[in-house]
Scaffold this motif. Sequence first.
Motif, PDB file in Angstrom:
ATOM      1  N   SER A  12       0.837  -1.205   0.000  1.00  0.00           N
ATOM      2  CA  SER A  12       0.000   0.000   0.000  1.00  0.00           C
ATOM      3  C   SER A  12       0.873   1.256   0.000  1.00  0.00           C
ATOM      4  CB  SER A  12      -0.932   0.013   1.220  1.00  0.00           C
ATOM      5  OG  SER A  12      -1.840  -1.060   1.167  1.00  0.00           O
ATOM      6  N   TYR A  13       1.895   1.265   0.833  1.00  0.00           N
ATOM      7  CA  TYR A  13       2.788   2.431   0.887  1.00  0.00           C
ATOM      8  C   TYR A  13       3.617   2.538  -0.391  1.00  0.00           C
ATOM      9  CZ  TYR A  13       1.650   3.532   5.678  1.00  0.00           C
ATOM     10  OH  TYR A  13       0.973   3.923   6.800  1.00  0.00           O
ATOM     11  N   TYR A  14       4.046   1.404  -0.924  1.00  0.00           N
ATOM     12  CA  TYR A  14       4.814   1.404  -2.172  1.00  0.00           C
ATOM     13  C   TYR A  14       4.010   2.036  -3.303  1.00  0.00           C
ATOM     14  CZ  TYR A  14       6.901  -0.510  -6.444  1.00  0.00           C
ATOM     15  OH  TYR A  14       7.444  -0.665  -7.690  1.00  0.00           O
ATOM     16  N   LEU A  15       2.743   1.669  -3.407  1.00  0.00           N
ATOM     17  CA  LEU A  15       1.894   2.199  -4.474  1.00  0.00           C
ATOM     18  C   LEU A  15       1.624   3.687  -4.302  1.00  0.00           C
ATOM     19  CD1 LEU A  15      -0.644  -0.754  -4.804  1.00  0.00           C
ATOM     20  CD2 LEU A  15       1.228  -0.173  -6.359  1.00  0.00           C
ATOM     21  N   ASN A  16       1.840   4.194  -3.096  1.00  0.00           N
ATOM     22  CA  ASN A  16       1.697   5.626  -2.837  1.00  0.00           C
ATOM     23  C   ASN A  16       3.044   6.352  -2.834  1.00  0.00           C
ATOM     24  OD1 ASN A  16      -1.259   6.543  -1.948  1.00  0.00           O
ATOM     25  ND2 ASN A  16      -0.963   4.419  -1.316  1.00  0.00           N
ATOM     26  N   ASP A  17       4.082   5.663  -3.343  1.00  0.00           N
ATOM     27  CA  ASP A  17       5.437   6.229  -3.441  1.00  0.00           C
ATOM     28  C   ASP A  17       6.027   6.609  -2.088  1.00  0.00           C
ATOM     29  OD1 ASP A  17       5.315   5.954  -6.194  1.00  0.00           O
ATOM     30  OD2 ASP A  17       4.539   7.975  -6.505  1.00  0.00           O
TER      31      ASP A  17
END
Length: 280
Positions: A104-109
């Motif tokens: 989730s955090y990865y997809l939000n950079d």
Amino acid sequence: GIEKVDPENPELLFKIAEIYRVESEWEKAEEYYQRVLLTERVKNMSQRKQAPYHYGLGVVYFHLGDSVKAKRAWDKVAFQPYTDWIKQHYPQDDPEYYYKVAISYYLNDEYTTSLSFLDKVLTLDEDYFKAIMLQARIFRRQGKIDESIENYEKAVELVTDEEKKATYLWSIADAYYDVARYEDAYRAMQKCKMEGFTFKGILYYAMARSTYFMKDYAKTSEILTESVRLSLNPKEKAKHYFLMGLAEKKQGNNDYAIKAVKLARIGPYKLAADAEIYEL
């Protein structure tokens, strides 16, 4: 709805939000928690008094599958008993859960936070393959090439499928190539070739370019002589012939260079090929 009687009453809006939460109507619950937090009375409250509203909103986001927003809401809650309740939503021994949060955090950079959750995954299971691969991608995006490659190398050790192994070796080669470490890239590409990397046209061209930048022009010509025998489409083959022409030119083999460049007079390479022929 009954909130029309006093649409700015946070206690009333909060009760409606709680009802929707109990009934698992998460979207409606989110709407009312947000309305609570937007009222002037709540905005002027201390953090402690706002805690139940942020906690409730975090629970809603958690059930909606948005771990990032859930954590943001819960980060505003630093008081008992809410902190204990929040912990209950985080399984202490489930690497898959922490991996999903990291995604989730990865997809939000938000790479730093994502990495912190991946650390939790790998503390629980050091061979958790998906976490190793996600770490590798994040490190590469951060420009930490050595750390990225270390992860890809671990992935190569763990995987048994030969095709996947070749793909991860390609990731190593591509990472080296991106930072102009051409000798390292070429060595990794040779391993890809040995493992049967599927996309041979891409691999051979990358190998040829690596050796070209290494100024090993004879090797470049050798690789491209092999690659043009592959089943490539005309435009793809033109790219290989054009580079072959440049490599032959660097070696002083002008006759071979002209022959190669003439075969590159297709599509986007036509004008450049004509210019090379004129110069030669």
